[in-house]
Scaffold this motif. Structure first.
Motif, PDB file in Angstrom:
ATOM      1  N   TYR A   2     -39.405 -52.081  25.694  1.00  0.00           N
ATOM      2  CA  TYR A   2     -39.395 -52.465  24.253  1.00  0.00           C
ATOM      3  C   TYR A   2     -39.963 -53.821  24.061  1.00  0.00           C
ATOM      4  CZ  TYR A   2     -36.805 -48.545  22.494  1.00  0.00           C
ATOM      5  OH  TYR A   2     -36.145 -47.426  22.021  1.00  0.00           O
ATOM      6  N   ARG A   3     -39.673 -54.522  25.334  1.00  0.00           N
ATOM      7  CA  ARG A   3     -40.408 -56.080  25.347  1.00  0.00           C
ATOM      8  C   ARG A   3     -41.773 -56.006  25.423  1.00  0.00           C
ATOM      9  NH1 ARG A   3     -36.872 -59.329  29.150  1.00  0.00           N
ATOM     10  NH2 ARG A   3     -35.377 -59.358  28.050  1.00  0.00           N
ATOM     11  N   LEU A   4     -42.286 -55.125  26.373  1.00  0.00           N
ATOM     12  CA  LEU A   4     -43.713 -54.879  26.580  1.00  0.00           C
ATOM     13  C   LEU A   4     -44.407 -54.283  25.410  1.00  0.00           C
ATOM     14  CD1 LEU A   4     -46.151 -55.202  28.708  1.00  0.00           C
ATOM     15  CD2 LEU A   4     -45.559 -52.547  29.254  1.00  0.00           C
ATOM     16  N   TYR A   5     -43.853 -53.214  24.771  1.00  0.00           N
ATOM     17  CA  TYR A   5     -44.315 -52.448  23.581  1.00  0.00           C
ATOM     18  C   TYR A   5     -44.609 -53.416  22.478  1.00  0.00           C
ATOM     19  CZ  TYR A   5     -45.102 -48.988  20.319  1.00  0.00           C
ATOM     20  OH  TYR A   5     -45.472 -48.104  19.167  1.00  0.00           O
ATOM     21  N   ASN A   6     -43.383 -54.240  22.479  1.00  0.00           N
ATOM     22  CA  ASN A   6     -43.642 -55.113  21.310  1.00  0.00           C
ATOM     23  C   ASN A   6     -44.530 -56.255  21.283  1.00  0.00           C
ATOM     24  OD1 ASN A   6     -42.016 -53.615  19.331  1.00  0.00           O
ATOM     25  ND2 ASN A   6     -40.147 -54.392  20.207  1.00  0.00           N
ATOM     26  N   LYS A   7     -44.892 -56.718  22.519  1.00  0.00           N
ATOM     27  CA  LYS A   7     -45.763 -57.685  22.868  1.00  0.00           C
ATOM     28  C   LYS A   7     -47.200 -57.150  22.632  1.00  0.00           C
ATOM     29  CE  LYS A   7     -44.201 -61.664  25.356  1.00  0.00           C
ATOM     30  NZ  LYS A   7     -43.141 -61.237  25.920  1.00  0.00           N
ATOM     31  N   GLN A  56     -50.474 -36.153  20.082  1.00  0.00           N
ATOM     32  CA  GLN A  56     -49.812 -36.595  21.082  1.00  0.00           C
ATOM     33  C   GLN A  56     -48.966 -37.590  20.330  1.00  0.00           C
ATOM     34  OE1 GLN A  56     -51.357 -38.199  24.882  1.00  0.00           O
ATOM     35  NE2 GLN A  56     -52.035 -36.088  24.719  1.00  0.00           N
ATOM     36  N   ARG A  57     -47.596 -36.963  20.345  1.00  0.00           N
ATOM     37  CA  ARG A  57     -46.627 -37.550  19.311  1.00  0.00           C
ATOM     38  C   ARG A  57     -45.489 -38.321  19.908  1.00  0.00           C
ATOM     39  NH1 ARG A  57     -48.427 -35.460  14.655  1.00  0.00           N
ATOM     40  NH2 ARG A  57     -46.573 -36.252  13.522  1.00  0.00           N
ATOM     41  N   PHE A  58     -45.842 -39.713  19.907  1.00  0.00           N
ATOM     42  CA  PHE A  58     -44.476 -40.579  20.200  1.00  0.00           C
ATOM     43  C   PHE A  58     -43.943 -40.817  18.797  1.00  0.00           C
ATOM     44  CE2 PHE A  58     -43.190 -45.005  21.108  1.00  0.00           C
ATOM     45  CZ  PHE A  58     -42.344 -44.631  22.209  1.00  0.00           C
ATOM     46  N   MET A  59     -42.840 -40.088  18.693  1.00  0.00           N
ATOM     47  CA  MET A  59     -42.288 -39.980  17.493  1.00  0.00           C
ATOM     48  C   MET A  59     -41.657 -41.393  17.002  1.00  0.00           C
ATOM     49  SD  MET A  59     -43.083 -37.309  16.083  1.00  0.00           S
ATOM     50  CE  MET A  59     -42.243 -36.768  14.696  1.00  0.00           C
ATOM     51  N   LYS A  60     -41.076 -42.147  17.776  1.00  0.00           N
ATOM     52  CA  LYS A  60     -40.570 -43.415  17.452  1.00  0.00           C
ATOM     53  C   LYS A  60     -41.656 -44.317  17.050  1.00  0.00           C
ATOM     54  CE  LYS A  60     -38.104 -43.932  21.375  1.00  0.00           C
ATOM     55  NZ  LYS A  60     -36.742 -43.458  22.023  1.00  0.00           N
ATOM     56  N   GLY A  61     -42.779 -44.394  17.713  1.00  0.00           N
ATOM     57  CA  GLY A  61     -43.997 -45.114  17.227  1.00  0.00           C
ATOM     58  C   GLY A  61     -44.238 -44.541  15.895  1.00  0.00           C
ATOM     59  N   ILE A  62     -44.448 -43.443  15.783  1.00  0.00           N
ATOM     60  CA  ILE A  62     -44.739 -42.983  14.324  1.00  0.00           C
ATOM     61  C   ILE A  62     -44.051 -43.231  13.256  1.00  0.00           C
ATOM     62  CG2 ILE A  62     -45.174 -40.480  13.174  1.00  0.00           C
ATOM     63  CD1 ILE A  62     -46.403 -39.367  15.628  1.00  0.00           C
ATOM     64  N   PHE A  63     -42.716 -42.951  13.460  1.00  0.00           N
ATOM     65  CA  PHE A  63     -41.554 -43.379  12.472  1.00  0.00           C
ATOM     66  C   PHE A  63     -41.854 -44.813  12.232  1.00  0.00           C
ATOM     67  CE2 PHE A  63     -38.666 -40.104  14.256  1.00  0.00           C
ATOM     68  CZ  PHE A  63     -39.156 -39.122  13.524  1.00  0.00           C
ATOM     69  N   ARG A 119     -40.215 -38.363  33.755  1.00  0.00           N
ATOM     70  CA  ARG A 119     -40.666 -37.879  32.586  1.00  0.00           C
ATOM     71  C   ARG A 119     -40.734 -39.118  31.389  1.00  0.00           C
ATOM     72  NH1 ARG A 119     -37.957 -32.470  29.729  1.00  0.00           N
ATOM     73  NH2 ARG A 119     -39.521 -32.592  27.736  1.00  0.00           N
ATOM     74  N   LEU A 120     -39.455 -39.971  31.974  1.00  0.00           N
ATOM     75  CA  LEU A 120     -39.452 -41.245  31.355  1.00  0.00           C
ATOM     76  C   LEU A 120     -40.659 -42.017  31.119  1.00  0.00           C
ATOM     77  CD1 LEU A 120     -35.923 -42.420  31.291  1.00  0.00           C
ATOM     78  CD2 LEU A 120     -36.988 -41.824  29.263  1.00  0.00           C
ATOM     79  N   TRP A 121     -41.173 -42.306  32.404  1.00  0.00           N
ATOM     80  CA  TRP A 121     -42.307 -43.213  32.771  1.00  0.00           C
ATOM     81  C   TRP A 121     -43.477 -42.580  31.720  1.00  0.00           C
ATOM     82  CZ3 TRP A 121     -44.495 -47.347  34.315  1.00  0.00           C
ATOM     83  CH2 TRP A 121     -45.746 -47.349  34.764  1.00  0.00           C
ATOM     84  N   ASN A 122     -43.792 -41.359  31.898  1.00  0.00           N
ATOM     85  CA  ASN A 122     -44.747 -40.655  31.193  1.00  0.00           C
ATOM     86  C   ASN A 122     -44.782 -41.106  29.684  1.00  0.00           C
ATOM     87  OD1 ASN A 122     -46.815 -39.973  33.061  1.00  0.00           O
ATOM     88  ND2 ASN A 122     -45.244 -38.288  33.583  1.00  0.00           N
ATOM     89  N   PHE A 123     -43.394 -41.001  29.265  1.00  0.00           N
ATOM     90  CA  PHE A 123     -42.987 -41.069  27.813  1.00  0.00           C
ATOM     91  C   PHE A 123     -43.439 -42.524  27.411  1.00  0.00           C
ATOM     92  CE2 PHE A 123     -39.504 -41.577  24.712  1.00  0.00           C
ATOM     93  CZ  PHE A 123     -40.253 -40.936  23.601  1.00  0.00           C
ATOM     94  N   ALA A 124     -43.230 -43.364  28.333  1.00  0.00           N
ATOM     95  CA  ALA A 124     -43.548 -44.952  28.005  1.00  0.00           C
ATOM     96  C   ALA A 124     -44.891 -45.115  28.011  1.00  0.00           C
ATOM     97  CB  ALA A 124     -42.740 -45.799  28.957  1.00  0.00           C
ATOM     98  N   LEU A 125     -45.639 -44.514  29.011  1.00  0.00           N
ATOM     99  CA  LEU A 125     -47.074 -44.576  28.883  1.00  0.00           C
ATOM    100  C   LEU A 125     -47.735 -44.080  27.698  1.00  0.00           C
ATOM    101  CD1 LEU A 125     -48.453 -45.792  31.484  1.00  0.00           C
ATOM    102  CD2 LEU A 125     -49.142 -43.387  32.101  1.00  0.00           C
ATOM    103  N   GLU A 126     -46.926 -42.894  27.325  1.00  0.00           N
ATOM    104  CA  GLU A 126     -47.616 -42.314  25.964  1.00  0.00           C
ATOM    105  C   GLU A 126     -47.338 -43.342  24.899  1.00  0.00           C
ATOM    106  OE1 GLU A 126     -47.557 -38.542  26.103  1.00  0.00           O
ATOM    107  OE2 GLU A 126     -48.006 -38.462  23.994  1.00  0.00           O
ATOM    108  N   GLY A 127     -46.332 -43.899  24.866  1.00  0.00           N
ATOM    109  CA  GLY A 127     -45.812 -44.808  23.611  1.00  0.00           C
ATOM    110  C   GLY A 127     -46.934 -45.711  23.667  1.00  0.00           C
ATOM    111  N   ILE A 128     -47.203 -46.371  24.738  1.00  0.00           N
ATOM    112  CA  ILE A 128     -48.094 -47.707  24.631  1.00  0.00           C
ATOM    113  C   ILE A 128     -49.374 -47.313  24.412  1.00  0.00           C
ATOM    114  CG2 ILE A 128     -49.083 -49.491  26.271  1.00  0.00           C
ATOM    115  CD1 ILE A 128     -45.846 -49.788  27.181  1.00  0.00           C
ATOM    116  N   THR A 129     -49.922 -46.159  25.261  1.00  0.00           N
ATOM    117  CA  THR A 129     -51.203 -46.046  24.906  1.00  0.00           C
ATOM    118  C   THR A 129     -51.640 -45.351  23.525  1.00  0.00           C
ATOM    119  OG1 THR A 129     -51.048 -43.828  26.020  1.00  0.00           O
ATOM    120  CG2 THR A 129     -51.999 -45.604  27.302  1.00  0.00           C
TER     121      THR A 129
END
Ligand code: UDP
Ligand code: MG
Length: 331
Positions: free
Chosen positions: A145-150, A181-188, A216-226
């Motif tokens: 979350y910290r990285l993403y929000n930065k 590619q659906r990172f739902m949290k980001g979409i919401f 799976r979590l790592w890929n999920f995080a990568l997906e969220g950021i990219t």
């Protein structure tokens, strides 16, 4: 096409191998939604290619309760795709996705709906306590979350999952986003709207195992950021510029030194370090470009996000199935 009589509330339940918990889950969920919506609700259960008895349990329950509807996907497409399917099919004026493992307490739906009726478009359920998750999972999610929000312009609220209430307006905005590619949290988070937050304590899973582990979590995080920022791509311009500046300064230094004190052969170590360092930086940056190109490729193929094998309990003339066909041209 909007249904003639949309229910007040749609609850979306994504189910992947949850046979151990489904009965318990519905035993707790049903009284809550009955009380909140006074019978004016639908449960959209998306079976995400379960290989246990989950689907047959859902089908039995759908027979007993006409408000329970089932969307059966053709295989396991992952939680994000399953949630997308649920959102396509849900017709309610307010939509609440909830996990089947009772980690999201159904009783909180009272509070979510109350805030919605007070005028909020989105009501987030925030985990005030995550002791039920492992230390590693909590720590890594905090870092994420910290990285993403930065990096990203859209702020991802901390400790908020998919459990939330969305007004129909918000759901329609989410449905209008065409990405594969659906990172739902980001979409919401990206669609915005007037948001309020309600806190709850996250309970441990009542049975079964989590489907999100290490890789799976790592890929999920990568997906969220990219999916939501191109900063990792652009940052290389600056790293390159700094590297070039430093190299130019070093070059000047070497030229001066050679002019002053003549040719100096040693320097094997510094040369090797420089070559290896630059080489690895280039590999990392090329790899990162690859991440984005891979995603472009997936988007360019325009494949549907999910495939429905069959649905139970949906009126073919209205609502979700119609919308689904319009979106994916599946007719
Ligand atoms: N889920 C799904 N498809 C998947 C993985 C999970 O529909 O490929 C569902 C799962 O059945 C559950 C919810 O998503 O209802 C959350 O999954 P889980 O509890 O494993 O995630 P965690 O709470 O550990 O993050
Ligand atoms: Mg869970």
């Amino acid at each position: 096409m909007t249904p003639v009589n949309p229910p007040l509330l749609s609850v979306i339940v994504c189910v992947y191998n949850e046979a151990l918990v489904l009965q318990q889950f519905f035993a707790r969920l049903l009284p809550v939604v009955e009380a909140v919506a006074q019978g004016d609700y639908e449960l959209v259960c998306v079976d995400d290619g379960s290989t246990d008895d989950s689907l047959s349990i859902l089908m039995q329950m759908a027979e007993a309760n006409p408000r329970l509807r089932v969307v059966e996907l053709s295989r396991n497409f992952g939680k994000e795709a399953a949630l997308t399917a649920g959102i396509e099919y849900a017709t309610g004026q307010a939509v609440i996705p909830i996990d089947a493992d009772l980690q999201d307490p159904p009783e909180l739906i009272h509070a979510l709906v109350a805030q919605w009726q007070k005028g909020a478009d989105v009501v987030l359920a925030r985990r005030s306590n995550r002791d039920s998750d492992s230390l590693l999972k909590r720590q890594s999610s905090q870092w994420f979350y910290r990285l993403y929000n930065k990096l990203s312009n859209t702020h991802l609220p901390d400790n908020v999952g998919d459990f939330r209430l969305m007004d129909r307006m918000v759901v329609d905005a989410v449905r209008a986003l065409p990405e594969r590619q659906r990172f739902m949290k980001g979409i919401f988070a990206w669609v915005g709207f007037k948001t309020v937050t309600v806190d709850y304590t996250r309970a441990p899973r009542v049975g079964g195992k989590t489907k999100f582990t290490g890789w799976r979590l790592w890929n999920f995080a990568l997906e969220g950021i990219t999916s939501f920022t191109t900063v990792p791509l652009r940052v290389w311009t600056y790293i390159g510029l700094i590297g070039a500046g430093l190299s130019a300064a070093y070059a000047c230094f070497i030229i001066l030194r050679t002019l002053i004190s003549g040719v100096d052969v040693p320097g094997y170590a510094s040369l090797l370090v420089a070559v290896l360092f630059m080489g690895s930086m280039q590999l990392v940056s090329v790899g990162l470009i690859g991440e984005y190109i891979g995603r472009l490729y997936v988007e360019a193929k325009q494949r549907p996000i999910f495939i429905v094998r069959r649905t139970v309990g949906f009126d073919p003339a209205v609502g979700g199935s119609d919308a689904h066909e319009a979106r994916h041209g599946a007719a």
